[in-house]
Design a protein around this motif. Structure first.
Motif, short mmCIF file in Angstrom:
data_model
loop_
_atom_site.label_atom_id
_atom_site.label_comp_id
_atom_site.label_asym_id
_atom_site.label_seq_id
_atom_site.Cartn_x
_atom_site.Cartn_y
_atom_site.Cartn_z
N GLN A 81 0.83 -1.21 0.00
CA GLN A 81 0.00 0.00 0.00
C GLN A 81 0.87 1.26 0.00
O GLN A 81 0.54 2.24 -0.67
CB GLN A 81 -0.91 -0.02 1.22
N PHE A 82 1.95 1.22 0.75
CA PHE A 82 2.87 2.36 0.79
C PHE A 82 3.36 2.67 -0.63
O PHE A 82 3.35 3.83 -1.08
CB PHE A 82 4.05 2.04 1.71
N GLU A 83 3.79 1.63 -1.33
CA GLU A 83 4.34 1.85 -2.68
C GLU A 83 3.25 2.32 -3.65
O GLU A 83 3.48 3.23 -4.45
CB GLU A 83 5.01 0.58 -3.19
N ASP A 84 2.06 1.73 -3.53
CA ASP A 84 0.96 2.14 -4.42
C ASP A 84 0.61 3.60 -4.19
O ASP A 84 0.41 4.37 -5.13
CB ASP A 84 -0.26 1.26 -4.19
N GLU A 85 0.49 3.98 -2.92
CA GLU A 85 0.11 5.36 -2.61
C GLU A 85 1.23 6.34 -2.96
O GLU A 85 0.96 7.46 -3.41
CB GLU A 85 -0.27 5.46 -1.13
N ARG A 86 2.46 5.91 -2.79
CA ARG A 86 3.58 6.77 -3.19
C ARG A 86 3.54 7.02 -4.69
O ARG A 86 3.69 8.15 -5.16
CB ARG A 86 4.90 6.10 -2.79
N ARG A 87 3.32 5.96 -5.50
CA ARG A 87 3.25 6.12 -6.96
C ARG A 87 2.03 6.92 -7.38
O ARG A 87 2.04 7.58 -8.41
CB ARG A 87 3.23 4.75 -7.63
N ALA A 88 0.96 6.84 -6.57
CA ALA A 88 -0.25 7.59 -6.89
C ALA A 88 -0.15 9.04 -6.43
O ALA A 88 -1.06 9.83 -6.70
CB ALA A 88 -1.46 6.93 -6.25
N GLY A 89 0.93 9.40 -5.75
CA GLY A 89 1.08 10.76 -5.26
C GLY A 89 0.32 11.04 -3.99
O GLY A 89 0.20 12.19 -3.57
N LEU A 90 -0.22 10.00 -3.32
CA LEU A 90 -0.95 10.15 -2.05
C LEU A 90 0.06 10.05 -0.91
O LEU A 90 0.13 9.06 -0.18
CB LEU A 90 -2.03 9.08 -1.95
N LEU A 91 0.85 11.08 -0.75
CA LEU A 91 2.01 11.00 0.15
C LEU A 91 1.61 11.03 1.62
O LEU A 91 2.32 10.47 2.46
CB LEU A 91 2.98 12.12 -0.18
N GLU A 92 0.52 11.67 2.00
CA GLU A 92 0.10 11.66 3.40
C GLU A 92 -0.30 10.25 3.81
O GLU A 92 0.06 9.78 4.91
CB GLU A 92 -1.06 12.63 3.60
N SER A 93 -1.04 9.56 2.95
CA SER A 93 -1.40 8.18 3.26
C SER A 93 -0.17 7.29 3.28
O SER A 93 -0.02 6.41 4.14
CB SER A 93 -2.41 7.66 2.24
N ALA A 94 0.74 7.50 2.32
CA ALA A 94 1.96 6.70 2.30
C ALA A 94 2.79 6.94 3.55
O ALA A 94 3.41 6.01 4.09
CB ALA A 94 2.77 7.05 1.05
N ARG A 95 2.76 8.20 4.06
CA ARG A 95 3.49 8.53 5.29
C ARG A 95 2.93 7.73 6.46
O ARG A 95 3.69 7.22 7.30
CB ARG A 95 3.35 10.01 5.55
N LEU A 96 1.60 7.58 6.55
CA LEU A 96 1.00 6.80 7.63
C LEU A 96 1.44 5.35 7.57
O LEU A 96 1.72 4.72 8.60
CB LEU A 96 -0.53 6.90 7.56
N ARG A 97 1.49 4.80 6.36
CA ARG A 97 1.95 3.42 6.23
C ARG A 97 3.42 3.31 6.66
O ARG A 97 3.82 2.36 7.33
CB ARG A 97 1.82 2.95 4.78
#
Length: 631
Positions: free
Chosen positions: A146-162
């Motif tokens: 999920q971290f990698e998916d959200e990072r690639r999607a530009g959802l960096l706040e969610s990726a930060r939580l992961r």
């Protein structure tokens, strides 16, 4: 008992890590009072999905849903696992709750506890619950994905939580995750820069400073970066829309340019190819319609209209099927009307019947007149000059016959100059000379007494008689009949031959025309005084028209039979003569030009450049005529 988990949540990370010595799980966790009460009743409490703020994520998010890029650092939110106590009698129930939470995507942190919290408590129990450790690793792997998916999607706040969760349980990878988040931050900044360039109109240029360049640099930072892909796709869609608008307006050049630029974006080659195919079909259909209209215009001899339609077809589709043929046809129509070079035809005449057989003479150029040093040449045959025929023209296959002239006289009641004068010049066989004879006119033969045959060339006609016949033909057919110009006659006579004689430099084995040959003998046994050696054409006097083989351009009897009137007034040289082959006429001129050899012409007089100065009123047994026609 009402113990809470708040104190446990505040436990420092170091203490938690010290407690977790056997594995990545911890055995010193305490169970909350709510959990103990539920287990005591022998049933698992319901576990709701985690709030969105805590990130229960289900995988990659669509690029279009990406929030506006933020270049500022992303604040961290330290994560701590819940402190849970696992009674032995609740182990199985808690394991099932963990699996259910994992299935729902409630991976960590919530009330009730998430899958990770439960797996960690069960893995840290004494003894560890079988399957709990595997559950921990599954959840961590899913969080990493999920971290990698959200990072690639530009959802960096969610990726930060992961990342905050992963950093606690997989600290050895924390530095790499942080670096990857920073790459994504730089990519977002590049996308924002690209959007600013796009608003400024810098879509594909300047090189290195365009929106596309910024988006591609973002993709280089983070391969597959959703915001950059979405921005490129949006830019490509705008260009495709521009192409469609231009296509609808039939501005095909603008449509092609928009598609060329869209192909440079390179997001969806298939979409660009489909648009190209649609444009190609549109252009082909537009060209087809224009070429049909061009053909109809050429049928009407509307040459400007045909040229305009062909230009429209070429603009629509330079590779249009039939375009080259239309261009060639237009060139032919410009030069020949509805005809083809070498074509033989006859025009229908009003009231019935047909005009004389005509042959289409090809357009071209030639050197008119006698070359320097040509044997027997005269000054009036010079200076030699180039004449250019931009258009073809039609010339009668043979001289006008007695039969054809009789139809003219019958239709009009016309009386020739010889008839009005009562005499004409004939051949006197007793003396071998040309003499005037009373009563000789167009119905008589070369001797002036016996009737001429219907297929014989008409004789004893003056220039005005020939011109009157041509005018009558024009009126009866609706076409532009006239006498040929002197240049047209010589051009057709030479038919591409540049030698002094139309047959070349040497006498052919078979006579190609009716001239004075040494093999010719008159009915009374007379022979010519200056014959052409080796020449025997079988005739003394005019032969019926068409008695000899066709000449180079399909005519007959230009080489010899009777000399012929042409339209030109007499001039003693070619200085200032028209260069385009038109007749050189001065109003009221009394002398005209006669061209071509006759049955009484010598070899010198049979040269292609030979010309005679003749009074326009002369009538003789040696001169006839044929007609020409504009195409």
């Amino acid at each position: 008992l009402k113990p809470t988990v708040s104190a446990a949540r505040a436990a420092p990370p170091t203490a938690f890590r010290i407690a977790c010595l056997r594995s990545v799980t911890c055995s010193s966790l305490l169970l909350s009072s709510a959990l103990l009460l539920a287990c005591g009743r022998g049933e698992a409490p319901p576990v709701d999905a985690a709030p969105a703020a805590e990130g229960s994520g289900s995988g990659a998010v669509e690029a279009e849903a990406a929030p506006p890029p933020e270049a500022a650092p992303i604040p961290r939110s330290p994560w701590r696992p819940m402190v849970l106590i696992v009674p032995p009698e609740a182990r199985e129930s808690l394991l099932q709750q963990a699996r259910d939470a994992e299935q729902r995507g409630q991976l960590y942190g919530s009330e009730p506890p998430g899958a990770l919290d439960l797996y960690l408590a069960l893995a840290g129990a004494e003894p560890p619950m079988p399957g709990a450790e595997e559950g921990v690793q599954r959840v961590l792997s899913r969080l990493a994905a999920q971290f990698e998916d959200e990072r690639r999607a530009g959802l960096l706040e969610s990726a930060r939580l992961r990342a905050d969760v992963l950093d606690v349980l997989r600290p050895e990878e924390a530095a790499e995750r942080e670096a990857r988040l920073q790459e994504a931050r730089r990519a977002l900044a590049l996308v924002e820069e690209g959007r600013e360039r796009e608003l400024a109109g810098k879509w594909l240029a300047p090189r290195g400073g365009s929106a596309v360049a910024a988006y591609r640099e973002a993709l280089a930072q983070v391969p597959g970066f959703g915001p950059a892909k979405a921005a490129l796709a949006g830019l490509e869609a705008k260009l495709l829309a521009r192409a469609e608008e231009a296509r609808a307006k039939q501005d095909f050049a603008a449509a092609e340019e928009a598609l060329r630029r869209a192909s440079r974006v390179g997001v969806d080659p298939a979409a660009v190819q489909d648009a190209r195919a649609a444009l190609a079909r549109e252009r082909a259909e537009r060209a087809r319609q224009a070429l049909l209209a061009a053909g109809e215009a050429m049928d009407r001899l509307d040459l400007p209209g045909a040229a305009q339609r062909i230009a429209e077809a070429r603009e629509a589709d330079p590779q249009a099927l039939g375009l080259d043929e239309a261009v060639k046809r237009l060139a032919m129509v410009r030069r020949y009307g509805h005809f083809q070079p070498g074509q033989v035809f006859s025009d229908a005449m009003a009231g019935g019947g047909e005009g004389p057989r005509m042959v289409v003479i090809p357009h071209g150029r030639f050197l008119m007149g006698a070359a320097e040093g040509e044997p027997g040449a005269r000054d009036n045959e010079r200076p030699q000059r180039e004449v250019v025929f931009e258009r073809g023209f039609a010339l009668a296959v043979h001289e006008v016959t007695v039969e054809e002239f009789a139809a003219f006289v019958a239709a009009t009641g016309y009386r020739t100059v010889a008839e009005r004068r009562g005499r004409s010049t004939v051949y006197d066989e007793r003396s071998g000379a040309m003499v005037e004879l009373r009563g000789a006119h167009w119905r008589r033969g070369y001797l002036g007494r016996a009737a001429a045959g219907p297929r014989d060339p008409v004789l004893h006609v003056a220039f005005e008689d020939a011109a009157a016949y041509a005018d009558w033909l024009a009126a009866r057919t609706g076409q532009r009949y006239r006498l040929p110009s002197e240049a047209e006659f010589e051009y057709a006579l030479r038919a591409g031959e540049r030698a002094p004689w139309p047959w070349g430099r040497s006498v052919p084995a078979r006579a190609p025309g009716n001239l004075t040959g040494d093999g010719d003998v008159s009915p009374q046994g007379r022979r010519w005084g200056r014959p052409i050696r080796g020449w025997s054409d079988g005739h003394w006097g005019p032969a019926p028209v068409g008695s000899f083989p066709a000449e180079g351009f399909g005519t007959r009897d230009l080489i010899g039979n009777v000399s012929e009137w042409v339209e030109d007034c007499w001039h003693d040289s070619y200085r200032r003569a028209p260069p385009d082959g038109r007749a050189w006429v001065n109003p009221g001129c009394g002398e005209r030009v006669v061209r071509g050899g006759s049955w009484a012409s010598t070899q010198e007089q049979a040269r292609s450049a030979f010309r005679l100065q003749v009074p326009a009123t002369l009538t003789t047994a040696r001169i006839g005529f044929r007609v020409a026609r504009d195409l």
